[in-house]
Write a protein that holds these residues in place. Structure first.
Motif, mmCIF file in Angstrom:
data_model
loop_
_atom_site.group_PDB
_atom_site.id
_atom_site.type_symbol
_atom_site.label_atom_id
_atom_site.label_comp_id
_atom_site.label_asym_id
_atom_site.label_seq_id
_atom_site.Cartn_x
_atom_site.Cartn_y
_atom_site.Cartn_z
ATOM 1 N N SER A 20 0.735 -1.209 -0.123
ATOM 2 C CA SER A 20 -0.017 -0.179 -0.136
ATOM 3 C C SER A 20 0.943 1.209 0.045
ATOM 4 C CB SER A 20 -0.912 0.095 1.064
ATOM 5 O OG SER A 20 -1.702 -0.957 1.169
ATOM 6 N N GLY A 21 2.114 1.103 -0.057
ATOM 7 C CA GLY A 21 2.845 2.368 -0.165
ATOM 8 C C GLY A 21 3.481 3.041 1.313
ATOM 9 N N GLY A 22 3.228 2.179 2.256
ATOM 10 C CA GLY A 22 3.210 2.600 3.430
ATOM 11 C C GLY A 22 5.044 2.859 3.824
ATOM 12 N N VAL A 33 2.981 -5.425 12.558
ATOM 13 C CA VAL A 33 2.396 -4.377 13.576
ATOM 14 C C VAL A 33 1.929 -3.248 12.995
ATOM 15 C CG1 VAL A 33 2.747 -2.996 15.628
ATOM 16 C CG2 VAL A 33 3.525 -5.352 15.781
ATOM 17 N N ALA A 34 2.851 -2.665 12.106
ATOM 18 C CA ALA A 34 2.645 -1.226 11.452
ATOM 19 C C ALA A 34 1.373 -1.300 10.623
ATOM 20 C CB ALA A 34 3.912 -0.885 10.666
ATOM 21 N N SER A 50 -0.902 1.829 12.656
ATOM 22 C CA SER A 50 -0.586 2.956 12.619
ATOM 23 C C SER A 50 0.395 3.554 11.648
ATOM 24 C CB SER A 50 -0.485 3.884 13.983
ATOM 25 O OG SER A 50 0.856 3.522 14.386
ATOM 26 N N GLU A 51 1.049 2.497 11.011
ATOM 27 C CA GLU A 51 2.092 2.506 9.866
ATOM 28 C C GLU A 51 3.047 3.355 9.969
ATOM 29 O OE1 GLU A 51 0.016 2.713 5.901
ATOM 30 O OE2 GLU A 51 -2.016 2.212 6.888
ATOM 31 N N GLY A 52 3.605 3.615 11.091
ATOM 32 C CA GLY A 52 4.997 4.259 11.576
ATOM 33 C C GLY A 52 4.500 5.794 11.563
ATOM 34 N N THR A 53 3.196 6.316 11.883
ATOM 35 C CA THR A 53 3.087 7.611 11.738
ATOM 36 C C THR A 53 2.985 8.351 13.119
ATOM 37 O OG1 THR A 53 0.758 7.321 11.859
ATOM 38 C CG2 THR A 53 1.606 7.638 9.851
ATOM 39 N N LEU A 54 2.747 7.548 14.261
ATOM 40 C CA LEU A 54 2.615 7.874 15.568
ATOM 41 C C LEU A 54 4.080 7.550 16.497
ATOM 42 C CD1 LEU A 54 -0.923 6.854 16.296
ATOM 43 C CD2 LEU A 54 -0.058 8.995 15.488
ATOM 44 N N GLY A 84 5.363 16.405 12.656
ATOM 45 C CA GLY A 84 4.947 15.868 11.230
ATOM 46 C C GLY A 84 6.164 15.098 10.757
ATOM 47 N N ILE A 85 7.226 14.376 11.399
ATOM 48 C CA ILE A 85 8.356 13.942 10.664
ATOM 49 C C ILE A 85 8.137 12.310 10.547
ATOM 50 C CG2 ILE A 85 9.794 15.783 11.474
ATOM 51 C CD1 ILE A 85 10.877 13.592 13.752
ATOM 52 N N LEU A 86 7.367 11.804 11.409
ATOM 53 C CA LEU A 86 7.143 10.343 11.261
ATOM 54 C C LEU A 86 6.215 9.710 10.059
ATOM 55 C CD1 LEU A 86 6.821 9.264 14.829
ATOM 56 C CD2 LEU A 86 8.908 9.294 13.677
#
Length: 456
Positions: A76-78, A144-145, A198-202, A448-450
């Protein structure tokens, strides 16, 4: 920009950073279609929690983003690189830190490969239940991501159902521990569940405590061949009405069977135009399999009673049913889910769409939980294709999503939103819900770096 790379080289041990062209290109993408290609500034390979923290602290305040990744098996391009980013590969953090047979838990680093954990657990009569098709290469951190699923999720659930606790490096470089070591625990908000998917965004997951299940003493596989996919989908509902809970219940359509035959030399397509593959496990596996056979026979299927070698071969072929291709602008595999009662309706809708738009279609499905993977593609000659054909492909993709949502479904059952599915997220989640998610993101990652531009 170079100052961040220089700082990373200073704080990391030798061999932990690579800015060579070959490496940058290899780690710039996962297996999803690329819609906005960027090369990272560098790829870093930390081998400890402290090194992950050092990377995050070096990037914080600079505007340089961090895209964490595992094996890059996502579709999915995560894990696609974004503009002005560092790719943080967790593949070298691959140790099983603890395996407790009496507690039925394990503590692992994020780079542990799914199959490796399963092999280690099997020595104690246990297993890690989630088993995505890429389980021989995908990592626990990547699972997990995306909250990955897999073949056994009909009975054992998805990754979130097997995660008890997490160690997470936050956007300021601090380290937190969420969750508990026990099977039950309801103190405070469920931050562990929030991080899973959360795909590494948090935050960046650097440790995972998982619950293990009992390795089944007995496994029985039933293969039911049907003249068409819709009758096979009806067989799924019949098994459910019999109140049998298979561990695996997979659907493969005629196009998928023909492709598997071409690749592996099997003869599946001579036995039917669709295959329903059902696997029962545990002490009652034989009795449950017999009920399944009777139900499917009554529904008009040609039901086989394979020896274990044939059963294992069929399951293995299902794991390879995406084929040798990768998703690109000409071929896109999707990941929708619908209520099981609508499987037959949705398959009929997909068939009609493919015919209307003049595109090719094949479908596999985790039928036990209504998660389908339809793949649409168009022909190309000499590496090029008519622009109108590409437009038709995108239109049929849009319509397939709209149809799934209209039936009470979702745009992604297990692959995640990533970058590719953001265009459809607004159809499923209304703006107030999306705004809450953006505020949660801002709380955990104010700069907003993650993994920016992913998931929400």
């Amino acid at each position: 920009m170079g100052s961040v790379v220089d700082e990373l080289e200073r704080v990391l041990a030798p061999g932990r950073l690579d800015a060579g062209e070959v490496t940058l290109r290899r780690y710039a993408v996962d297996q999803a279609p690329v819609i906005d290609f960027h090369l990272p500034l560098a790829v870093v390979f930390p081998e400890s929690v402290e090194e992950v923290q050092a990377v995050v602290r070096a990037c914080a305040g600079t505007g340089v983003a961090i895209v964490a990744r595992g094996a890059g098996t996502g579709v999915s391009g995560g894990a696609h690189a974004t503009k002005n980013c560092i790719v943080l590969s967790l593949e070298r953090m691959d140790r099983i830190l603890a395996l407790n047979p009496d507690d039925e838990t394990a503590v692992v680093e994020p780079g542990v490969v799914n199959a490796v954990l399963n092999d280690a657990a099997a020595d104690h009569g246990l297993m890690y239940a989630p088993d995505p098709a890429s389980f021989r290469t995908s990592t626990i951190g990547g699972n997990v991501a995306t909250n990955a699923g897999g073949l056994r999720c009909a009975k054992y659930g998805v990754t979130r159902d097997s995660v008890l606790a997490l160690d997470v490096v936050l956007a300021d470089g601090s380290l937190i521990h969420t969750g508990h070591q026990t099977f039950k625990g309801v103190a405070g908000y469920d931050l562990t569940g929030l991080f899973v998917g959360s795909e590494g965004t948090l935050g960046i997951v650097v440790g995972v405590t998982v619950r293990l299940k009992y390795l089944p003493r007995d496994v029985h596989t039933v293969a039911a061949f049907y003249p068409d996919f819709r009758q096979a989908a009806a067989g799924v509902l019949a098994v459910g009405r019999a109140r049998v809970q298979p561990a695996i219940m997979e659907l493969l359509d005629g196009g998928t069977l023909a492709q598997l035959d071409d690749i592996h030399g099997s003869d599946l397509s001579t036995r039917g135009r669709s295959l329903l593959l059902v696997q029962t496990d545990g002490f009652g596996a034989a009795a449950e399999a017999q009920v399944v056979r009777e139900v499917l026979l009554a529904g008009g299927a040609a039901v086989t009673t394979e020896a274990s070698a044939e059963a294992e071969r069929l399951v293995e072929l299902r794991r390879h049913s995406r084929g040798v291709e990768v998703d690109d602008e000409y071929r896109v595999g999707e990941d929708v889910a619908v209520p099981r009662s609508r499987l037959v309706d949705y398959v009929a809708a997909l068939d009609a769409m493919a015919l209307d738009y003049g595109v090719h279609l094949k479908v596999v499905a985790h039928a036990g939980d209504g998660n389908l993977h339809p793949t649409f593609w168009i022909d190309r000659a000499g590496g090029s294709v008519d622009a109108g054909d590409l437009e038709r492909l995108q239109r049929v993709l849009d319509e397939s999503i709209t149809a799934a949502l209209a039936m009470g479904g979702t745009i992604t059952g297990e692959h995640g939103v990533g970058q590719y599915k953001l265009r459809w997220l607004g159809q499923e989640q209304p703006e107030p819900v999306r705004e809450i998610q953006r505020r949660i993101k801002e709380l955990f990652d104010p700069e907003g770096i993650l993994n920016p531009g992913k998931a929400i």
